[in-house]
Design an enzyme around this catalytic site. Structure first.
Site, short mmCIF file in Angstrom:
data_model
loop_
_atom_site.label_atom_id
_atom_site.label_comp_id
_atom_site.label_asym_id
_atom_site.label_seq_id
_atom_site.Cartn_x
_atom_site.Cartn_y
_atom_site.Cartn_z
N ASP A 51 51.34 -27.02 -22.02
CA ASP A 51 49.92 -27.01 -22.36
C ASP A 51 49.06 -27.03 -21.09
O ASP A 51 47.83 -26.91 -21.16
CB ASP A 51 49.56 -28.14 -23.31
CG ASP A 51 49.89 -29.53 -22.77
OD1 ASP A 51 50.35 -29.64 -21.63
OD2 ASP A 51 49.69 -30.52 -23.53
N SER A 52 49.72 -27.11 -19.93
CA SER A 52 49.02 -26.94 -18.64
C SER A 52 48.40 -25.56 -18.53
O SER A 52 47.58 -25.32 -17.64
CB SER A 52 49.99 -27.17 -17.47
OG SER A 52 51.17 -26.40 -17.63
N ASP A 90 55.40 -26.97 -25.31
CA ASP A 90 54.57 -28.15 -25.53
C ASP A 90 53.87 -28.03 -26.88
O ASP A 90 53.24 -27.00 -27.17
CB ASP A 90 53.50 -28.27 -24.45
CG ASP A 90 53.89 -29.19 -23.32
OD1 ASP A 90 54.69 -30.12 -23.56
OD2 ASP A 90 53.39 -29.00 -22.19
N LYS A 120 58.26 -29.92 -27.24
CA LYS A 120 58.07 -31.15 -26.46
C LYS A 120 56.86 -31.91 -26.99
O LYS A 120 55.81 -31.32 -27.23
CB LYS A 120 57.89 -30.84 -24.98
CG LYS A 120 57.71 -32.12 -24.13
CD LYS A 120 57.86 -31.84 -22.64
CE LYS A 120 56.61 -31.26 -22.02
NZ LYS A 120 55.45 -32.22 -22.04
N GLU A 189 56.78 -38.56 -16.09
CA GLU A 189 55.70 -38.06 -15.23
C GLU A 189 54.98 -39.18 -14.50
O GLU A 189 54.53 -40.15 -15.10
CB GLU A 189 54.68 -37.25 -16.04
CG GLU A 189 53.56 -36.70 -15.17
CD GLU A 189 52.72 -35.62 -15.84
OE1 GLU A 189 51.76 -35.14 -15.20
OE2 GLU A 189 53.02 -35.26 -16.99
#
Length: 271
Positions: A51-52, A90, A120, A189
């Protein structure tokens, strides 16, 4: 006897074997066919349609605006360029937070429409029920604990997580909950390297680090960061392996100059 080298497509089983054998997992993000094809041919183990893309593709400040339809669109393009790597998608903000059933339905939609290998979800104990439901239907799930960008408005910043004892304990518990719910791997993360090492040794599933030190079972970076394409934001954990933004600028300026000075196209480049 089957070995890692003879397995064409990377699967959850492949990644689990890599952890057992102490072989590191290399993962990157991809949002389009051309990039996915290049990364796959280079030998990447896992591609995350992250989703980045909300940041590096759409220009948003956070990952929150990206939609299910957009994630599916990009994943369809990525999977067409991949022969070997495992493709993980994502699940975007509010595609699974509303209810277990909503998360289950959206995970099924991603798998049905994209040919991806897994989804994810961000979060630990609070999404364990959703992970359990999705995996029970045969859909592989990757977890994500520590800094979870979809919760940026709750956290208030992108600071490192797990620095104090209480938060570190909570992240460890989240990682355990994700594994117990049936996840095949978990992203760690922006947490201390010592905490990431402890989690990696505690879990039987692979850990994929981003800003979490060397002792995770694998590493992931956002590809435009690694290639020096996205220059607006440079986290400490990113290593630039190229500066393609500069190379592109030079190439485009040369093209503009050649067009304006009538040096392009040449006779050989004309019909």
């Amino acid at each position: 006897m089957s070995t890692e080298k003879t397995i064409r497509r990377v699967t959850t089983k492949t990644l689990g074997l890599m952890k057992k054998k102490g072989k590191k997992i290399a993962a990157l993000t991809a949002y389009d066919f051309i990039t996915a094809r290049i990364l796959d041919k280079a030998g990447i183990d896992l591609l995350l349609v992250g989703d980045s893309l909300a940041n590096v593709f759409q220009g948003n400040e956070t990952t929150l605006p990206v939609t299910m339809d957009e994630m599916i669109y990009h994943t369809k393009a990525v999977t067409k360029g991949v022969d070997r790597a495992m493709v993980v998608v994502d699940m975007p903000f509010m595609s699974y937070q509303l209810s277990v059933n909503e998360g289950f339905r959206n995970a099924g939609r991603i798998m049905k429409e994209t040919s991806a290998g897994a989804v994810k979800l961000e979060g630990g104990k609070r999404v364990a029920g959703t992970i359990k439901e999705i995996t029970a239907a045969g859909i592989p799930v990757m977890g994500h604990v520590g800094l979870t960008p979809q919760s940026i408005n709750q956290f208030g910043s992108y600071r490192e997580r797990g620095k104090n004892e209480e938060e570190a304990k909570e992240i460890l518990e989240d990682a355990i909950a994700v594994e117990q719910a049936g996840a095949f791997a978990v992203v760690l993360e922006k947490i201390p390297a010592t905490l990431a090492e402890k989690i990696t040794k505690t879990l039987t599933i692979p850990t994929i680090g981003i800003g979490a030190g060397i002792n995770c079972d694998g590493q992931i970076l956002v590809t435009p960061d690694l290639l020096g394409l996205y220059v607006e934001f440079q986290p400490r954990f990113v290593r630039k392996y190229a500066n393609l933004a500069e190379e592109m600028d030079k190439s485009i300026q040369n093209y503009i100059s050649d067009v304006k000075e009538k040096n392009f196209p040449s006779e050989a480049e004309s019909y």
